[in-house]
Enzyme design. Structure first.
Site, PDB file in Angstrom:
ATOM      1  N   ARG A 156       6.934   6.868  -7.336  1.00 19.40           N
ATOM      2  CA  ARG A 156       6.401   5.489  -7.413  1.00 19.40           C
ATOM      3  C   ARG A 156       7.414   4.462  -6.898  1.00 19.40           C
ATOM      4  O   ARG A 156       7.529   3.370  -7.448  1.00 19.40           O
ATOM      5  CB  ARG A 156       6.007   5.132  -8.852  1.00 19.40           C
ATOM      6  CG  ARG A 156       4.847   5.940  -9.414  1.00 19.40           C
ATOM      7  CD  ARG A 156       3.555   5.665  -8.659  1.00 19.40           C
ATOM      8  NE  ARG A 156       2.421   6.243  -9.330  1.00 19.40           N
ATOM      9  CZ  ARG A 156       1.970   7.495  -9.141  1.00 19.40           C
ATOM     10  NH1 ARG A 156       2.569   8.297  -8.295  1.00 19.40           N
ATOM     11  NH2 ARG A 156       0.897   7.911  -9.792  1.00 19.40           N
ATOM     12  N   SER A 232      -2.778   3.329 -13.751  1.00 20.56           N
ATOM     13  CA  SER A 232      -1.686   3.417 -14.740  1.00 20.56           C
ATOM     14  C   SER A 232      -0.962   2.078 -14.795  1.00 20.56           C
ATOM     15  O   SER A 232      -0.501   1.587 -13.768  1.00 20.56           O
ATOM     16  CB  SER A 232      -0.677   4.489 -14.326  1.00 20.56           C
ATOM     17  OG  SER A 232      -1.302   5.734 -14.192  1.00 20.56           O
ATOM     18  N   GLU A 329       4.174  -0.315 -13.825  1.00 20.59           N
ATOM     19  CA  GLU A 329       3.864   0.176 -12.478  1.00 20.59           C
ATOM     20  C   GLU A 329       3.123  -0.915 -11.715  1.00 20.59           C
ATOM     21  O   GLU A 329       3.299  -1.109 -10.516  1.00 20.59           O
ATOM     22  CB  GLU A 329       2.995   1.448 -12.547  1.00 20.59           C
ATOM     23  CG  GLU A 329       2.898   2.112 -11.191  1.00 20.59           C
ATOM     24  CD  GLU A 329       1.653   2.939 -10.978  1.00 20.59           C
ATOM     25  OE1 GLU A 329       0.622   2.342 -10.581  1.00 20.59           O
ATOM     26  OE2 GLU A 329       1.710   4.152 -11.191  1.00 20.59           O
TER      27      GLU A 329
HETATM   28  P1  FAD Z   1      -2.280  -4.194  -3.719  1.00 21.41           P
HETATM   29  O1  FAD Z   1      -2.605  -4.059  -5.154  1.00 21.41           O
HETATM   30  O2  FAD Z   1      -3.041  -5.198  -2.932  1.00 21.41           O
HETATM   31  O3  FAD Z   1      -0.721  -4.506  -3.562  1.00 21.41           O
HETATM   32  C1  FAD Z   1       0.247  -3.788  -4.279  1.00 21.41           C
HETATM   33  C2  FAD Z   1       1.636  -4.294  -3.854  1.00 21.41           C
HETATM   34  O4  FAD Z   1       1.871  -3.973  -2.494  1.00 21.41           O
HETATM   35  C3  FAD Z   1       1.802  -5.814  -3.933  1.00 21.41           C
HETATM   36  O5  FAD Z   1       3.138  -6.082  -4.264  1.00 21.41           O
HETATM   37  C4  FAD Z   1       1.492  -6.289  -2.519  1.00 21.41           C
HETATM   38  O6  FAD Z   1       2.152  -7.521  -2.209  1.00 21.41           O
HETATM   39  C5  FAD Z   1       2.039  -5.150  -1.687  1.00 21.41           C
HETATM   40  N1  FAD Z   1       1.311  -4.893  -0.428  1.00 21.41           N
HETATM   41  C6  FAD Z   1       0.003  -4.528  -0.309  1.00 21.41           C
HETATM   42  N2  FAD Z   1      -0.292  -4.279   0.989  1.00 21.41           N
HETATM   43  C7  FAD Z   1       0.846  -4.489   1.689  1.00 21.41           C
HETATM   44  C8  FAD Z   1       1.198  -4.375   3.080  1.00 21.41           C
HETATM   45  N3  FAD Z   1       0.315  -4.026   4.012  1.00 21.41           N
HETATM   46  N4  FAD Z   1       2.471  -4.655   3.448  1.00 21.41           N
HETATM   47  C9  FAD Z   1       3.393  -5.020   2.526  1.00 21.41           C
HETATM   48  N5  FAD Z   1       3.129  -5.156   1.211  1.00 21.41           N
HETATM   49  C10 FAD Z   1       1.874  -4.880   0.795  1.00 21.41           C
HETATM   50  N6  FAD Z   1      -1.787   4.876  -7.623  1.00 21.41           N
HETATM   51  C11 FAD Z   1      -1.227   6.089  -7.456  1.00 21.41           C
HETATM   52  O7  FAD Z   1      -0.119   6.203  -6.905  1.00 21.41           O
HETATM   53  N7  FAD Z   1      -1.853   7.221  -7.895  1.00 21.41           N
HETATM   54  C12 FAD Z   1      -3.052   7.193  -8.498  1.00 21.41           C
HETATM   55  O8  FAD Z   1      -3.571   8.231  -8.874  1.00 21.41           O
HETATM   56  C13 FAD Z   1      -3.665   5.920  -8.688  1.00 21.41           C
HETATM   57  N8  FAD Z   1      -4.856   5.838  -9.314  1.00 21.41           N
HETATM   58  C14 FAD Z   1      -5.434   4.626  -9.488  1.00 21.41           C
HETATM   59  C15 FAD Z   1      -6.688   4.569 -10.129  1.00 21.41           C
HETATM   60  C16 FAD Z   1      -7.317   3.357 -10.309  1.00 21.41           C
HETATM   61  C17 FAD Z   1      -8.660   3.324 -10.993  1.00 21.41           C
HETATM   62  C18 FAD Z   1      -6.710   2.163  -9.853  1.00 21.41           C
HETATM   63  C19 FAD Z   1      -7.399   0.838 -10.008  1.00 21.41           C
HETATM   64  C20 FAD Z   1      -5.460   2.199  -9.228  1.00 21.41           C
HETATM   65  C21 FAD Z   1      -4.812   3.438  -9.050  1.00 21.41           C
HETATM   66  N9  FAD Z   1      -3.556   3.543  -8.434  1.00 21.41           N
HETATM   67  C22 FAD Z   1      -2.985   4.768  -8.228  1.00 21.41           C
HETATM   68  C23 FAD Z   1      -2.833   2.333  -8.017  1.00 21.41           C
HETATM   69  C24 FAD Z   1      -3.240   1.790  -6.619  1.00 21.41           C
HETATM   70  O9  FAD Z   1      -4.435   2.360  -6.201  1.00 21.41           O
HETATM   71  C25 FAD Z   1      -2.154   2.042  -5.562  1.00 21.41           C
HETATM   72  O10 FAD Z   1      -0.929   1.484  -5.965  1.00 21.41           O
HETATM   73  C26 FAD Z   1      -2.541   1.475  -4.202  1.00 21.41           C
HETATM   74  O11 FAD Z   1      -1.664   1.965  -3.212  1.00 21.41           O
HETATM   75  C27 FAD Z   1      -2.528  -0.051  -4.164  1.00 21.41           C
HETATM   76  O12 FAD Z   1      -3.095  -0.451  -2.926  1.00 21.41           O
HETATM   77  P2  FAD Z   1      -3.640  -1.909  -2.695  1.00 21.41           P
HETATM   78  O13 FAD Z   1      -3.982  -2.026  -1.253  1.00 21.41           O
HETATM   79  O14 FAD Z   1      -4.725  -2.210  -3.641  1.00 21.41           O
HETATM   80  O15 FAD Z   1      -2.353  -2.776  -3.011  1.00 21.41           O
HETATM   81  N1  EPU Z   2      -1.858  12.083 -22.211  1.00 25.92           N
HETATM   82  C1  EPU Z   2      -2.120  11.884 -23.546  1.00 25.92           C
HETATM   83  N2  EPU Z   2      -2.895  10.804 -23.893  1.00 25.92           N
HETATM   84  C2  EPU Z   2      -3.384   9.942 -22.990  1.00 25.92           C
HETATM   85  C3  EPU Z   2      -3.120  10.147 -21.615  1.00 25.92           C
HETATM   86  C4  EPU Z   2      -2.345  11.234 -21.242  1.00 25.92           C
HETATM   87  O1  EPU Z   2      -1.690  12.630 -24.394  1.00 25.92           O
HETATM   88  O2  EPU Z   2      -4.080   8.985 -23.385  1.00 25.92           O
HETATM   89  C5  EPU Z   2      -1.044  13.248 -21.815  1.00 25.92           C
HETATM   90  C6  EPU Z   2      -1.844  14.565 -21.779  1.00 25.92           C
HETATM   91  O3  EPU Z   2      -1.003  15.571 -22.267  1.00 25.92           O
HETATM   92  C7  EPU Z   2      -2.056  14.778 -20.289  1.00 25.92           C
HETATM   93  C8  EPU Z   2      -0.782  14.179 -19.703  1.00 25.92           C
HETATM   94  O4  EPU Z   2      -0.493  13.059 -20.537  1.00 25.92           O
HETATM   95  O5  EPU Z   2      -2.168  16.135 -19.972  1.00 25.92           O
HETATM   96  C9  EPU Z   2      -0.897  13.736 -18.262  1.00 25.92           C
HETATM   97  O6  EPU Z   2      -2.032  12.896 -18.093  1.00 25.92           O
HETATM   98  P1  EPU Z   2      -2.715  12.747 -16.647  1.00 25.92           P
HETATM   99  O7  EPU Z   2      -2.907  14.070 -16.040  1.00 25.92           O
HETATM  100  O8  EPU Z   2      -3.879  11.844 -16.799  1.00 25.92           O
HETATM  101  O9  EPU Z   2      -1.589  12.066 -15.774  1.00 25.92           O
HETATM  102  P2  EPU Z   2      -0.601  10.872 -16.060  1.00 25.92           P
HETATM  103  O10 EPU Z   2       0.778  11.401 -16.076  1.00 25.92           O
HETATM  104  O11 EPU Z   2      -1.044  10.057 -17.221  1.00 25.92           O
HETATM  105  C10 EPU Z   2      -0.153  10.387 -13.539  1.00 25.92           C
HETATM  106  C11 EPU Z   2      -0.190   9.209 -12.626  1.00 25.92           C
HETATM  107  C12 EPU Z   2      -1.612   8.921 -12.172  1.00 25.92           C
HETATM  108  C13 EPU Z   2      -2.145  10.148 -11.446  1.00 25.92           C
HETATM  109  C14 EPU Z   2      -2.104  11.341 -12.411  1.00 25.92           C
HETATM  110  C15 EPU Z   2      -2.538  12.632 -11.760  1.00 25.92           C
HETATM  111  C16 EPU Z   2       1.696   7.827 -13.193  1.00 25.92           C
HETATM  112  C17 EPU Z   2       2.178   6.562 -13.819  1.00 25.92           C
HETATM  113  N3  EPU Z   2       0.384   8.045 -13.261  1.00 25.92           N
HETATM  114  O12 EPU Z   2      -0.834   9.993 -14.735  1.00 25.92           O
HETATM  115  O13 EPU Z   2      -1.583   7.823 -11.261  1.00 25.92           O
HETATM  116  O14 EPU Z   2      -3.466   9.938 -10.990  1.00 25.92           O
HETATM  117  O15 EPU Z   2      -0.748  11.505 -12.896  1.00 25.92           O
HETATM  118  O16 EPU Z   2      -1.525  13.138 -10.969  1.00 25.92           O
HETATM  119  O17 EPU Z   2       2.501   8.574 -12.650  1.00 25.92           O
HETATM  120  C18 EPU Z   2      -1.696   5.466 -11.086  1.00 25.92           C
HETATM  121  O18 EPU Z   2      -0.558   5.520 -10.611  1.00 25.92           O
HETATM  122  O19 EPU Z   2      -2.330   4.388 -11.204  1.00 25.92           O
HETATM  123  C19 EPU Z   2      -2.336   6.708 -11.516  1.00 25.92           C
HETATM  124  C20 EPU Z   2      -3.551   6.755 -12.062  1.00 25.92           C
END
Ligand code: FAD
Ligand code: EPU
Length: 333
Positions: A156, A232, A329
């Protein structure tokens, strides 16, 4: 004045004093900013919490296009506009039978933001497939590019998020090296394996993996179109192994991920937050998601400030109970 409500997945109702739609690098060349706090770059708004109106110019990335710039028997190099929707790009890659990003299916946001926090899920990080990042240096008004080794990718994290450079580089395009024909799928994440097993798929292809990831995500993550959220809210903390061992003793069991050395491990913040009693708990218009405590939601009409206060309370309770300080995050604006 422009409303940002539809441009952030928390659905926070704030305004931008000026909103610029950036469709090519030429649109950026009119600006002569000298400091990073004079402008704000917006992608899909899926990793931010807007706590107030944005008074500085907002530059929304809408640079589109997918171009294959190299193709051989085993791999293809594709250059993708930073304003393209990430998941649509994944679907495009699948349609071309190009592998490497199937585990990152259904992550919201734009391609241009993907290198910033080095998006990751289910055993894969985007850094694994990025071959170049093309950007515009907003302070020195020139086009620059970064090879993967220059991006300082980590969990991240990247140079684009560092305190020294955050906001300086507008990411225009990202180049990816994807594999063709022979796909080595990554099914290391337990639940993917389980779903494939349930379906009787023993040699999964990239479409199977993508479908499994989509099913897992839909079962435990809230759809921002229905319930506002930014995924997250906190990073998973990396702690000394002995800290994890102590929690393990006190609580019988704590899940953890190895981090590549013997001294530290990563603990799921969701587990810590659940143990503090927040899972599914509603506080006013906000609270923690019922299936994933790490996700803070907008139950409707929450303000950014209300969500931010709640997040700080959650963080404090984890600090009080476990002595671990969670890091946001989500970008707080
Ligand atoms: P924004 O939210 O618009 O911007 C994020 C940051 O980047 C800001 O600081 C912005 O100024 C900057 N920025 C954006 N675009 C640019 C650019 N072109 N150049 C320079 N700076 C820029 N993330 C994960 O890593 N793994 C996941 O599994 C994951 N699951 C998600 C699930 C949900 C339901 C949601 C809502 C979010 C999740 N995220 C996850 C977080 C998010 O999707 C990512 O961080 C994504 O890359 C953000 O993209 P965005 O275009 O929306 O960025
Ligand atoms: N868990 C709990 N309670 C909860 C949630 C999670 O006990 O309410 C424990 C469980 O043991 C579970 C473990 O945490 O097995 C891991 O949970 P999960 O697989 O949902 O993954 P995470 O570590 O919570 C991370 C990323 C996610 C990404 C998933 C899958 C971060 C901060 N988050 O979540 O990214 O999708 O792994 O790889 O690293 C995001 O960045 O926005 C995001 C959704």
């Amino acid at each position: 004045m422009a409303s940002l409500k539809d441009f952030n997945t928390f659905g926070i109702d704030v305004n931008a004093r000026v909103l610029h739609h950036i469709t090519s690098v030429e649109d950026l060349k009119i600006f002569t900013f000298k400091k990073r706090d004079e402008f704000f770059i917006l992608g899909g708004g899926s990793n931010m919490l807007l706590t107030k109106d944005v008074e500085i110019p907002v530059l929304k990335n809408e640079i589109c296009g997918i171009t294959t710039i190299e193709s051989s028997e085993h791999q293809a190099v594709v250059k993708v506009g930073g304003g393209e929707n990430w998941h649509q790009f994944v679907l495009w890659a699948l349609s071309q039978n190009l592998g490497g990003i199937e585990n990152l299916s259904l992550i919201p946001g734009t391609v241009g933001a993907s290198p910033i926090q080095n998006i990751g899920a289910y055993g894969v990080e985007v850094a694994d497939v990025i071959s170049k990042v093309y950007a515009y240096d907003m302070l020195n008004q020139k086009e620059v590019s970064f090879r993967p080794g220059e991006c300082n990718f980590a969990y991240r994290d990247s140079i684009f998020k560092s305190s020294e450079h955050k906001g300086q580089f507008f990411i225009l395009y990202v180049e990816f090296k994807l594999h063709k024909a022979i796909h080595e799928v990554n099914v290391s994440y337990g639940p993917i394996k389980n779903i494939l097993q349930e379906k009787g798929i023993s040699t999964p292809n990239i479409q199977d993996v993508s479908q499994a990831v989509i099913e897992i995500r839909q079962s435990k993550l809230p759809d921002p179109a229905v319930t506002g959220n930014s995924g997250s809210f906190f990073k998973n903390p990396i702690v000394l192994k002995k800290v994890q061992e102590k929690i393990d003793e006190d609580y019988d069991y704590v899940p953890f991920y190895p981090v590549g050395n013997d001294t530290h491990v990563k603990i799921p913040a969701g587990w810590l937050i659940e143990k503090c009693g927040w899972k599914g708990k509603r506080v006013g218009n906000t609270g923690n998601y019922k299936y994933q405590s790490l996700i803070i939601v907008n139950h409707g009409n929450a303000t950014g400030a209300e969500i931010y206060d709640h997040a700080k309370n959650v963080r404090q309770s984890v600090k009080d109970k476990f002595g671990i300080t969670l890091e946001f995050e989500v970008n707080i604006i």
